[in-house]
Write an enzyme that holds these catalytic residues in place. Structure first.
Site, PDB file in Angstrom:
ATOM      1  CG  ASN A 198      -1.620   1.310   1.446  1.00 36.76           C
ATOM      2  OD1 ASN A 198      -2.620   1.542   0.768  1.00 36.76           O
ATOM      3  ND2 ASN A 198      -1.136   2.184   2.328  1.00 36.76           N
ATOM      4  CD  GLU A 199      -1.211   5.917   0.570  1.00 35.47           C
ATOM      5  OE1 GLU A 199      -0.551   6.416   1.489  1.00 35.47           O
ATOM      6  OE2 GLU A 199      -2.341   6.353   0.234  1.00 35.47           O
ATOM      7  CD  GLU A 323      -6.023   4.156   1.211  1.00 34.41           C
ATOM      8  OE1 GLU A 323      -5.813   5.300   1.641  1.00 34.41           O
ATOM      9  OE2 GLU A 323      -5.293   3.176   1.463  1.00 34.41           O
TER      10      GLU A 323
HETATM   11  O1  AHR Z   1      -7.060   6.042   4.965  1.00 34.34           O
HETATM   12  C1  AHR Z   1      -6.056   6.525   5.775  1.00 34.34           C
HETATM   13  C2  AHR Z   1      -4.678   6.396   5.158  1.00 34.34           C
HETATM   14  O2  AHR Z   1      -4.600   7.181   4.014  1.00 34.34           O
HETATM   15  C3  AHR Z   1      -4.284   5.032   4.666  1.00 34.34           C
HETATM   16  O3  AHR Z   1      -3.783   4.215   5.667  1.00 34.34           O
HETATM   17  C4  AHR Z   1      -3.227   5.330   3.661  1.00 34.34           C
HETATM   18  O4  AHR Z   1      -3.135   4.355   2.648  1.00 34.34           O
HETATM   19  C5  AHR Z   1      -3.616   6.684   3.133  1.00 34.34           C
HETATM   20  O5  AHR Z   1      -2.549   7.547   3.092  1.00 34.34           O
END
Ligand code: AHR
Length: 516
Positions: A198-199, A323
């Site tokens: 993730n990211e 997201e």
């Molecule tokens: O949704 C909150 C955060 O936002 C998540 O953990 C991350 O992936 C994003 O930066």
């Protein structure tokens, strides 16, 4: 909005009649029934449930010994609210949390699970009582697909491989046996999506794009469903916002193994992360900024898709906006790091506008996950002890259920724009789609907080459904008054044989059309 001088004078003289003096805007809606788009994948109405704040603990899981009514530890009130949304997919355990998570900490007898620290979100102790079995059972009970994010940032590929085997293996491998000992005989068949980190450009490991692409390729080689288990989509960790170079590199170097690449985009009305703006009590300028920034996801989808087209002209790789949503300054007095915020009519507008945008890009956008499902950011549901409320965003998701699996049609609006300061948007937004029940559904959004619209269509027949609106831009539900804002019955009328809709200021309507 810009009023006419006459309207402004009237407003000064007769303040109580001021709203009534602004003539409804005349809007025309044209639906091109001859050019259907590709189906709206139900998964675009998906949810994100990170192990963050009170999203999991308190929000969906209270444990079997809680005094809060629960079934096997899951809150029954939240569960039944979510069931009504037909949640198509839930993404878990993160977010940033995913790249610190060891799945082994969350399996086996609860009393023997190690306590950890959630270093991303508030530094709180996590007893790991909600782990793999609890998540997979929960999504299965809801009828949702499971979307699990692997830890690429701080665990080897071997661990991801083992985790997936635990969830998907039948037969008598050690991991299948371990799952059985932990109370689950058959493998879960709803593991449809696996995220590879993730990211990765940020909290997932601060990587450069070409390193992340190589890493994705390596992990994707080793992490596969157990023999005989259904295939899952391998989701590469994609860009944030307008990082087009990231998408280019990932697509150039890793498209072959990926089923999808993610995009994260949050709507932050304020000028910076330090000043994101308040969830309630905001000005019209902030209202307009929020709707304008939310609409920007359209540009992002268009531009990232164009890059994807270069490497994948047949559109085999999907874009998952896994997201998205509003992110405000957290509610004063709430736990730092828990990202708890109120949710108002403004959030409902953001939800409707964003879903409408996804419906316009069904060739690439096959999944999306709003951040987040319960008690975090733009949530469906908020809880406080044994109390629960449904947010305006929840109501939009509920009204939009018929769009899951529907076939969209291009819908063109012509009419005035909503202009506030530097923000300039179409005053009315619309989506049209034929649902799996054979009916044509229309979604109409009036962005103007002061002016009603009269929407004239070229359709005949009758139309009925629901509308969500409120007296103020920040109308919202509270635990003391949990039903302040909820959908009301709504219908169109036939004027000179054409279906026409009276849309109040700041409103969202969804109707089914009976074309006879
Ligand atoms: O949704 C909150 C955060 O936002 C998540 O953990 C991350 O992936 C994003 O930066």
């Amino acid at each position: 909005m810009k009023r006419t001088l006459a309207a402004a004078v009237t407003a000064m003289v007769l303040p109580t009649l001021a709203i009534a003096q602004i003539a409804p805007a005349q809007v025309t809606l044209t639906i091109d029934l001859a050019h259907p788009g590709s189906v709206i994948e139900p998964a675009v109405e998906g949810q994100f449930a990170e192990n963050l704040g009170r999203g999991i603990y308190d929000g969906i899981w209270v444990g079997p010994h809680s005094s809060i009514p629960n079934r096997n530890g899951y809150r029954t009130d939240v569960m039944s609210a979510l069931k009504a949304l037909h949640v198509p997919v839930i993404r878990w355990p993160g977010g940033c949390f995913a790249d610190t998570y060891d799945w082994r900490d969350g399996v086996g007898p609860a009393a023997r699970r190690p306590k950890g620290i959630n270093t991303n979100w508030g530094g709180v102790t996590d007893d790991n009582s909600f782990g793999t079995n609890e998540f997979m059972d929960y999504s299965e009970d809801l009828g949702a697909a499971a979307y699990v994010s692997l830890n690429l940032g701080s665990l080897p590929a071997y661990d991801g491989r083992q985790w997936v085997q635990y969830m998907t293996a039948s037969g008598d491998s050690a991991l299948a046996q371990e799952r059985r000992v932990n109370g689950r005989d058959k493998p879960w068949s709803n593991l449809k999506y696996v995220g590879f980190g993730n990211e990765l450009w940020g909290c997932g490991g601060s990587m450069k794009a070409d390193y992340a692409a190589d890493l994705f390729n390596r992990y994707a080689t080793f992490v596969n469903p157990a023999p005989g288990a259904p295939a899952f989509v391998k989701v590469a960790s994609g860009p944030s916002d307008a990082d087009y170079a990231w998408t280019d590199t990932m697509m150039r170097d890793a498209a072959k193994q990926m089923g999808a690449i993610s995009l994260h985009y949050y709507t932050i009305p304020g000028p910076s992360w330090q000043h994101k703006g308040s969830a309630t009590g905001f000005s019209e300028n902030e209202w307009a900024a929020t709707l304008s920034k939310a609409s920007y996801v359209n540009t992002l989808i268009v531009k990232h898709s164009a890059i994807m087209d270069k490497y994948d002209p047949d559109k085999k790789v999907a874009l998952y906006v896994d997201e998205w949503g509003t992110w405000y300054d957290q509610q004063p007095g709430s736990h730092p790091g828990f990202l708890y915020q109120q949710n108002t009519l403004r959030d409902a507008e953001v939800a409707a506008l964003t879903l409408d945008i996804f419906f316009r890009h069904t060739d690439r956008v096959k999944l999306a996950a709003i951040a987040q499902m319960v008690n975090v950011l733009q949530a469906m549901v908020l809880t406080d002890g044994d109390k629960m409320l449904l947010t305006p965003t929840y109501h939009v998701f509920h009204m939009y259920v018929p769009f899951q699996g529907a076939t969209p049609y291009p819908a063109t609006i012509s009419g005035p724009r909503y202009v506030e300061d530097k923000y300039d948007l179409p005053m009315v937004d619309a989506a049209a789609a034929r649902s799996t029940d054979g009916k044509l559904y229309l979604a109409l959004v009036n962005l103007d907080p002061d002016r009603a619209a009269q929407v004239v269509t070229g359709l005949t027949g009758t139309a009925s459904g629901q509308i969500l609106t409120g007296p103020k831009m920040d109308t919202h539900n509270t635990f003391a008054a949990p039903d302040t804002i909820h959908p009301a019955a709504y219908s169109g009328r036939s004027e000179r044989g054409r279906l026409t809709f009276e849309l109040p200021p700041k409103s969202i309507a969804v109707v089914a059309i009976d074309q006879k």
